[in-house]
Enzyme design. Structure first.
Site, PDB file in Angstrom:
ATOM      1  CB  SER A  42      -0.956  -0.032   1.198  1.00 51.48           C
ATOM      2  OG  SER A  42      -1.989   0.911   1.048  1.00 51.48           O
ATOM      3  CG  ASP A 156      -4.360  -1.548   0.679  1.00 47.62           C
ATOM      4  OD1 ASP A 156      -3.373  -2.183   1.087  1.00 47.62           O
ATOM      5  OD2 ASP A 156      -4.560  -0.355   0.960  1.00 47.62           O
TER       6      ASP A 156
END
Length: 297
Positions: A42, A156
């Site tokens: 991320s 993510d």
């Protein structure tokens, strides 16, 4: 201590809290450590990728310049069924000063982690488009538009491996250094944040500004506290997965920043967050070096 100067760096997920990764990198370089690889999830993948591409200086300057109004302007709201934000404006802006490159051509080995909703498995990018890897890794479910690659739907990486210690390329004699910006909450910090929350209720926070902005686009069924609930739920899952990752692959040096020190959406507080990352990393490395010197006496 020459054998301890090489570092395999692992950077966690955590939204705006991930600005701290920039400070951590600054501290490592200032203390003459050689970063031999970077692995991130991320925001950790975004910062790590920009560093490996040699564009962290430009990115840091831009991050620090962002005001609350500018952060809101980068929010390209979409009425898609599965997401609220396209995420294209941010990536296009970054690409203006950091053109896309092939991961395998980077001067420093880099890995980015994403999650595949189709196979429900972890995906590790070690080659191909750097921007595609970073964009996939930052796609917070239900908030950012997922990335489709062939038959994969990527989101993510924090959902499956928020601190990818087990994915870091290693070299002989290196130190495995992790920066976790989603460490367990601190009660002392929580008391300080309560004061800030009172100000936020008056409408001066990025999160509340985003909530109001989104509420002007989305149906009534999406409540005004949607982002708060989403970020809180994801943070809890990330925290649990991070604890497990550290147990399975213990780092040599662990920099842990309490998850309530900063907010996931505090994108207008780059300078403060970066400085915190720098200070905590500098302190952790000094303590590691002192222990080493003591053991050699």
């Amino acid at each position: 201590m020459s054998h301890t100067r090489k570092v395999a760096l692992v950077l966690s997920s955590g939204g705006a809290r991930g600005y701290a990764h920039i400070g951590a990198i600054r501290a490592l370089l200032q203390m003459d450590y050689d970063i031999t690889s970077v692995t991130g999830t991320s925001m950790g993948a975004l910062v790590g990728g920009l560093y490996c591409a040699g564009k962290l200086d430009e990115a840091e300057q831009w991050f620090k310049s962002l005001t609350r109004r500018e952060v809101i302007s980068l929010t390209d709201i979409s009425l898609g069924k599965n997401y609220l934000v396209k995420g294209e404006k941010v990536m296009h802006t970054l690409e203006e000063f950091a053109p896309d490159r092939q991961i395998e051509a980077l001067p420093i080995p880099f890995r980015a982690v994403a999650a595949d909703l189709v196979s429900q498995r972890e995906v590790v990018f070690s080659k191909g488009s750097l921007y595609r890897a970073m964009r996939a890794s930052i796609s917070m479910p239900s908030v950012f538009k997922p990335i489709k690659i062939a038959h994969h739907v990527l989101v993510d990486g924090g959902m499956v491996n928020p601190l990818p210690l087990n994915r870091a390329p290693r070299t002989e004699g290196d130190l495995l250094v992790s920066v976790n910006v989603s460490a367990p909450a601190s009660m002392e910090i929580e008391e300080e944040r309560e004061i800030k929350r009172q100000r936020e209720r008056q409408g001066r926070s990025i999160l509340l500004s985003l909530q109001r902005f989104i509420s002007s686009f989305v149906p009534d069924k999406v409540t005004s506290n949607y982002l708060t609930l989403m970020s809180s739920a994801i943070s809890l899952q990330i925290q649990r997965n991070t604890v497990m990752a550290q147990k399975l692959t213990p780092p040599d040096v662990a920099i842990n920043i309490p998850m309530n020190r900063f907010g996931v959406f505090d994108f207008d507080r780059a300078e403060e967050i970066i400085q915190t990352g720098y200070e905590l990393t500098f302190k952790a490395l000094k303590e590691k070096e002192e222990k080493y010197r003591t053991s050699c006496m």
